[in-house]
Design a protein around this motif. Structure first.
Motif, PDB file in Angstrom:
ATOM      1  N   GLU A   1      40.060  40.767  42.419  1.00  0.00           N
ATOM      2  CA  GLU A   1      38.935  39.853  42.254  1.00  0.00           C
ATOM      3  C   GLU A   1      39.380  38.548  41.584  1.00  0.00           C
TER       4      GLU A   1
ATOM      5  N   ILE B   1      41.817  56.370  38.516  1.00  0.00           N
ATOM      6  CA  ILE B   1      40.585  55.584  38.681  1.00  0.00           C
ATOM      7  C   ILE B   1      40.665  54.280  37.880  1.00  0.00           C
ATOM      8  N   GLU B   2      41.192  54.375  36.655  1.00  0.00           N
ATOM      9  CA  GLU B   2      41.367  53.181  35.844  1.00  0.00           C
ATOM     10  C   GLU B   2      42.322  52.192  36.503  1.00  0.00           C
ATOM     11  N   GLU B   3      43.389  52.772  37.082  1.00  0.00           N
ATOM     12  CA  GLU B   3      44.332  51.895  37.781  1.00  0.00           C
ATOM     13  C   GLU B   3      43.667  51.213  38.969  1.00  0.00           C
ATOM     14  N   GLU B   4      42.846  51.983  39.693  1.00  0.00           N
ATOM     15  CA  GLU B   4      42.144  51.380  40.824  1.00  0.00           C
ATOM     16  C   GLU B   4      41.196  50.279  40.362  1.00  0.00           C
ATOM     17  N   ARG B   5      40.528  50.556  39.224  1.00  0.00           N
ATOM     18  CA  ARG B   5      39.641  49.527  38.677  1.00  0.00           C
ATOM     19  C   ARG B   5      40.421  48.270  38.287  1.00  0.00           C
ATOM     20  N   GLU B   6      41.577  48.507  37.668  1.00  0.00           N
ATOM     21  CA  GLU B   6      42.404  47.359  37.298  1.00  0.00           C
ATOM     22  C   GLU B   6      42.866  46.580  38.536  1.00  0.00           C
ATOM     23  N   LYS B   7      43.222  47.348  39.573  1.00  0.00           N
ATOM     24  CA  LYS B   7      43.626  46.691  40.803  1.00  0.00           C
ATOM     25  C   LYS B   7      42.478  45.865  41.391  1.00  0.00           C
ATOM     26  N   GLU B   8      41.284  46.440  41.366  1.00  0.00           N
ATOM     27  CA  GLU B   8      40.137  45.701  41.877  1.00  0.00           C
ATOM     28  C   GLU B   8      39.884  44.442  41.068  1.00  0.00           C
ATOM     29  N   LYS B   9      40.025  44.593  39.740  1.00  0.00           N
ATOM     30  CA  LYS B   9      39.851  43.411  38.892  1.00  0.00           C
ATOM     31  C   LYS B   9      40.899  42.346  39.218  1.00  0.00           C
TER      32      LYS B   9
ATOM     33  N   GLU C   1      41.487  60.387  36.144  1.00  0.00           N
ATOM     34  CA  GLU C   1      40.849  59.310  35.399  1.00  0.00           C
ATOM     35  C   GLU C   1      41.771  58.099  35.277  1.00  0.00           C
TER      36      GLU C   1
END
Length: 455
Positions: free
Chosen positions: A193, A182-190, A179
């Motif tokens: 972006e 996944i949060e880190e990946e989301r942060e990276k995507e943000k 998890e």
């Protein structure tokens, strides 16, 4: 500023070993690139970038082309700040000022530190999971051993938990780690972006700035063209004004010259009219006859006498020693012909005075008039001086009546010259005397045969 002197792979290895940001500066051969490099050499900027692994690339080189295949070079000059995972932390396109460089570098450094903290936390979590898993595996083996030795005590362990509970706990820890990843990946995507939007915003700003610069240059060019057109128009107007002034001056000069010429012509015309009027008013014409041997004779005729009467006077009184002959004036040169014999002296402009040349005509069929034989000619030549002296002496004692000059029968009678005396009735020798008290002797006193003065 300290630049890395190796290749791009060596610079990447050095940044990972030092766990710092990898900075790539791509420049071109333009003024903006030179200004960016100059600003990077500032002390406050270089102190920040010296903590990075920085490499400089020239646009068009092999390394720059290889770098552009991974990271697109949209605007030059460009600065890429790349993290340890290979993702760009900050991208600067175009020429920016020093505060912007420092703020963007601090922002990239902050993102890099956050990524480092997350990586360290994930490593700690993985280490804990591994440690917990190893701890769970070792008690299970001991329990199996004790159960094989003491089957009645299988639920009592050193840790007080069963194997299923420990496995469940390991699954929970692994789920937490997943998890977190996944949060880190989301942060990276943000973050990516935001970087993409920031890059798009920068590109949009750069395009707007470039458009504004082009519009300003276009406006300056139009203003320059208008100014040049205005200057050219003003120059044309000045040339037109100067041309008008020159034409007016030439016209004025032409008018003045024409006026002077007209006045001179009018004055000459008036002078000619006065002379003609004077000649017309003159009732007498004084003619001087000149022979080729230099002898002259002056006679006065009526202005209405025809030229034929003057010709008869020449034949009867002057008796030139040659035949035929022609009459002509001295100045202006004019020769009289047979058609002029019936015109008066006034009509021929021979008044109030004129000089006539008696010139023999050569090459004609006329024969010269002879007087007597050859013997008479010799006698005349011998006794002519004696007769001349005798006539001169006789002239002192003789006083013949005044001679009337030849004139046309239709003309008015002409008074004889008061100052001319004939020595003998049949002689051509005369003398001048002031016989009339009212007649001025100035003309007679100043006249000579070679003078151009018209009497």
């Amino acid at each position: 500023m300290h630049w890395f002197q190796g290749s791009i792979p060596e610079a990447i290895i050095a940044s990972r070993n030092r766990k710092c940001i990898f900075v790539v500066v791509v420049t071109a051969e333009d003024e903006d690139s030179q200004q960016l490099l100059t600003r990077l050499e500032e002390e406050n900027v270089s102190s920040v970038f010296n903590s990075f692994v920085s490499i400089s690339l020239k646009s068009g080189s092999g390394e720059a082309n290889m770098f552009s295949q991974l990271y697109p070079l949209v605007v030059l000059p460009a600065i890429y700040m790349i993290g340890l995972q290979g993702s760009p932390l900050e991208v600067i396109g175009g020429l920016v000022d020093i505060p912007t460089l420092l703020s963007r570098a601090q922002k990239a450094l902050k993102v890099h530190d956050e990524q480092q903290n997350v990586a360290q936390a994930s490593q700690i979590a993985e280490a804990e999971v591994l440690q917990t898993t190893s701890e769970n595996i070792e008690p299970s083996q001991e329990e199996e051993t004790t159960e094989s030795g003491n089957p009645g005590n299988s639920e009592d362990g050193p840790s007080g938990l069963s194997l299923e509970a420990r496995l469940e706990r390991a699954d929970q820890l692994l789920a937490a780690v997943r998890e977190k990843k996944i949060e880190e990946e989301r942060e990276k995507e943000k973050i990516k972006e935001r970087e993409r939007r920031e890059l798009g915003k920068q590109l949009q700003q750069f395009k707007e700035a470039q458009r504004e610069r082009e519009q300003r240059e276009l406006a300056d060019s139009r203003q320059k063209e208008k100014r040049e057109e205005k200057e050219a128009l003003e120059k044309i107007r000045q040339n037109i004004a100067q041309d008008r002034i020159d034409r007016a001056a030439r016209y004025q000069a032409a008018q003045t010259s024409e006026e002077e010429r007209r006045r001179a012509a009018q004055s000459a015309q008036e002078q000619l009219q006065r002379e003609r009027a004077s000649a017309a008013r003159s009732a007498f014409s004084r003619l001087q006859f000149r022979l080729p041997d230099g002898s002259t004779r002056t006679e006065q005729f009526s202005s209405d006498v025809k030229l034929s009467s003057v010709n008869e006077f020449i034949d009867q009184q002057i008796k030139p020693p040659f035949r035929p002959y022609s009459l002509s004036t001295t100045f202006p040169r004019r020769e009289f012909h047979e058609s002029d014999m019936q015109q008066t002296l006034r009509e021929l402009d021979l008044t109030p005075s004129a000089a006539l040349l008696i010139i023999p005509i050569a090459g004609t069929g006329f024969k010269p008039q002879t007087n007597g034989s050859a013997g008479n000619t010799w006698l005349s030549a011998i006794f002519a001086p004696l007769f001349g002296i005798w006539n001169w002496i006789w002239g002192f004692f003789a006083n013949p009546p005044p001679r009337v000059t030849h004139q046309d029968s239709t003309a008015q009678p002409q008074p004889n010259s008061q100052g001319v005396r004939r020595r003998r009735p049949d002689s051509n020798i005369h003398r001048l005397s002031d016989a009339s008290p009212g007649d001025s002797s100035d003309d007679n006193g100043t006249w000579n045969g070679n003078s151009t003065q018209q009497l």
